[in-house]
Design a protein around this motif. Structure first.
Motif, short mmCIF file in Angstrom:
data_model
loop_
_atom_site.label_atom_id
_atom_site.label_comp_id
_atom_site.label_asym_id
_atom_site.label_seq_id
_atom_site.Cartn_x
_atom_site.Cartn_y
_atom_site.Cartn_z
N THR A 25 -2.50 21.84 -69.39
CA THR A 25 -1.20 22.39 -69.80
C THR A 25 -0.13 21.30 -69.71
OG1 THR A 25 -1.85 24.53 -68.88
CG2 THR A 25 0.49 24.21 -69.33
N ALA A 26 0.74 21.26 -70.71
CA ALA A 26 1.89 20.34 -70.67
C ALA A 26 3.18 21.15 -70.66
CB ALA A 26 1.88 19.41 -71.88
N VAL A 75 6.05 16.42 -71.52
CA VAL A 75 6.39 15.82 -72.81
C VAL A 75 7.87 16.11 -73.08
CG1 VAL A 75 5.98 15.84 -75.31
CG2 VAL A 75 4.06 16.19 -73.73
N HIS A 76 8.62 15.07 -73.41
CA HIS A 76 10.03 15.24 -73.79
C HIS A 76 10.14 14.94 -75.29
CE1 HIS A 76 11.37 14.70 -69.48
NE2 HIS A 76 10.24 14.01 -69.44
N THR A 77 11.00 15.68 -75.99
CA THR A 77 11.24 15.33 -77.39
C THR A 77 12.71 14.99 -77.59
OG1 THR A 77 11.82 17.53 -78.25
CG2 THR A 77 9.47 16.99 -78.10
N ARG A 78 12.94 14.16 -78.62
CA ARG A 78 14.32 13.81 -79.02
C ARG A 78 14.40 13.92 -80.54
NH1 ARG A 78 14.70 8.11 -75.68
NH2 ARG A 78 13.19 7.55 -77.30
N ILE A 128 10.31 10.19 -66.60
CA ILE A 128 9.86 9.18 -65.64
C ILE A 128 8.54 8.58 -66.14
CG2 ILE A 128 11.03 10.25 -63.69
CD1 ILE A 128 8.34 11.40 -62.81
N ASP A 129 8.10 7.53 -65.47
CA ASP A 129 6.85 6.85 -65.87
C ASP A 129 5.71 7.84 -65.98
OD1 ASP A 129 8.00 4.41 -66.03
OD2 ASP A 129 7.16 3.63 -64.16
N GLY A 130 4.90 7.71 -67.02
CA GLY A 130 3.74 8.57 -67.21
C GLY A 130 4.03 9.77 -68.08
N GLU A 131 5.28 10.05 -68.35
CA GLU A 131 5.63 11.18 -69.23
C GLU A 131 5.79 10.66 -70.67
OE1 GLU A 131 7.74 13.76 -65.66
OE2 GLU A 131 9.01 12.99 -67.26
N ILE A 156 -5.26 18.95 -73.83
CA ILE A 156 -4.24 19.97 -73.56
C ILE A 156 -4.47 21.16 -74.49
CG2 ILE A 156 -1.76 20.49 -73.69
CD1 ILE A 156 -2.40 18.61 -71.38
N THR A 157 -4.48 22.36 -73.91
CA THR A 157 -4.68 23.59 -74.70
C THR A 157 -3.52 24.57 -74.56
OG1 THR A 157 -5.87 24.53 -72.81
CG2 THR A 157 -7.20 23.46 -74.52
N HIS A 158 -2.69 24.38 -73.53
CA HIS A 158 -1.59 25.31 -73.23
C HIS A 158 -0.28 24.52 -73.13
CE1 HIS A 158 -5.04 27.72 -72.25
NE2 HIS A 158 -4.31 28.76 -71.88
N LEU A 159 0.79 25.11 -73.66
CA LEU A 159 2.09 24.46 -73.63
C LEU A 159 3.14 25.41 -73.07
CD1 LEU A 159 1.98 22.89 -77.23
CD2 LEU A 159 1.41 21.76 -75.07
N LEU A 160 3.93 24.92 -72.11
CA LEU A 160 5.10 25.66 -71.63
C LEU A 160 6.34 24.98 -72.19
CD1 LEU A 160 4.43 26.28 -67.80
CD2 LEU A 160 3.45 27.44 -69.78
N PHE A 161 7.28 25.74 -72.72
CA PHE A 161 8.44 25.17 -73.40
C PHE A 161 9.74 25.46 -72.68
CE2 PHE A 161 5.39 25.23 -76.83
CZ PHE A 161 5.68 24.09 -77.55
#
Ligand code: C5J
Length: 239
Positions: A25-26, A75-78, A128-131, A156-161
């Motif tokens: 999960t991410a 995971v961060h998005t921009r 942070i590092d690793g993300e 990864i099969t599951h995502l929390l937003f």
């Protein structure tokens, strides 16, 4: 708190329980950028009250810290464009009558342009590092990005937003993820819209019809799942 990443935890979610394992999960944090959350950015140029979005920052920060502490991946998005605007369709840049258009100079640098101060993720939620940080030209985080491959490499099969805005980039990304086979949950108080009615409607749409797009749950329910004793792995749930 159990330190095992493979054991299954269950979030008390709507419309029904959401089982997940940290290893698969991410936590995906959508567009928590100065351009959307602070005065003088893209969101404000469209006439929006950015204070609404600022209100979720402490909750999102607490959730992020708890997820990291449990060993979860982030995971961060921009959202943003190249300085020459070659990845910004004119239909996006020229639409409407904002006070500043994408690429125009503003108080936080050029609006929604990669590398400018306004494009940065707010310090409270800084990666942070690793993300993983995904730069995306569109609303959805899968369009024109390597996100799918990055998730596949990690199984990864599951995502929390979490993130902003609920009915635009968050919901678009959840729909893209749903179509690609991911089980998706939206953290209700970790997301916000400039339009409270749109947030409420988006959450209803996501979890309606037996979670047709995904699940929703408050951050307290996610934290409770992280802190609960680990359960035995049920048959059929991938570790
Ligand atoms: C918008 C976003 N609202 N991140 N972008 O244009 O939701």
């Amino acid at each position: 708190m159990s330190t095992s990443l493979n054991t299954v935890r269950t979030i008390d979610a709507q419309p029904f329980a959401f089982p997940f394992a940290l290893a698969s999960t991410a936590l995906v944090i959508i567009d928590m950028q100065r351009d959307f959350v602070e005065p003088g950015g893209f969101g404000a140029s469209l006439g929006n009250d950015v204070g609404l979005l600022q209100a979720i920052v402490p909750t999102a920060q607490a959730m992020l810290h708890a997820w990291r502490e449990a060993g979860g991946w982030v995971v961060h998005t921009r959202e943003g464009h190249l300085p020459d605007l070659s990845d910004c369709p004119p239909a996006k840049r020229l639409r409407g009558a904002p006070s500043l258009r994408i690429g125009d100079p503003g108080p936080m640098g050029r609006i929604l342009i990669r590398g400018e101060p306004g494009h940065a993720i707010i310090p409270e939620l800084a990666p942070i590092d690793g993300e993983l940080v995904i730069d995306k030209p569109g609303k959805g985080a899968f369009y024109g990005t390597p996100l799918r491959e990055a998730l596949q490499v990690r199984d990864i099969t599951h995502l929390l937003f979490m993130g902003v805005t609920t009915e635009v980039c968050v919901q678009t990304t959840m729909r893209e993820a749903n179509d690609r086979g991911y089980d998706c949950l939206l953290i209700e108080d970790g997301t916000e819209s400039y339009f409270p009615g749109f947030k409420a409607a988006a959450m209803e749409m996501i979890r309606a019809q037996g979670a047709i797009v995904g699940w929703t749950a408050p951050s307290a329910a996610v934290l409770a799942a992280l802190n609960a004793p680990a359960e035995p792995m049920p048959h059929g749930v991938a570790a």
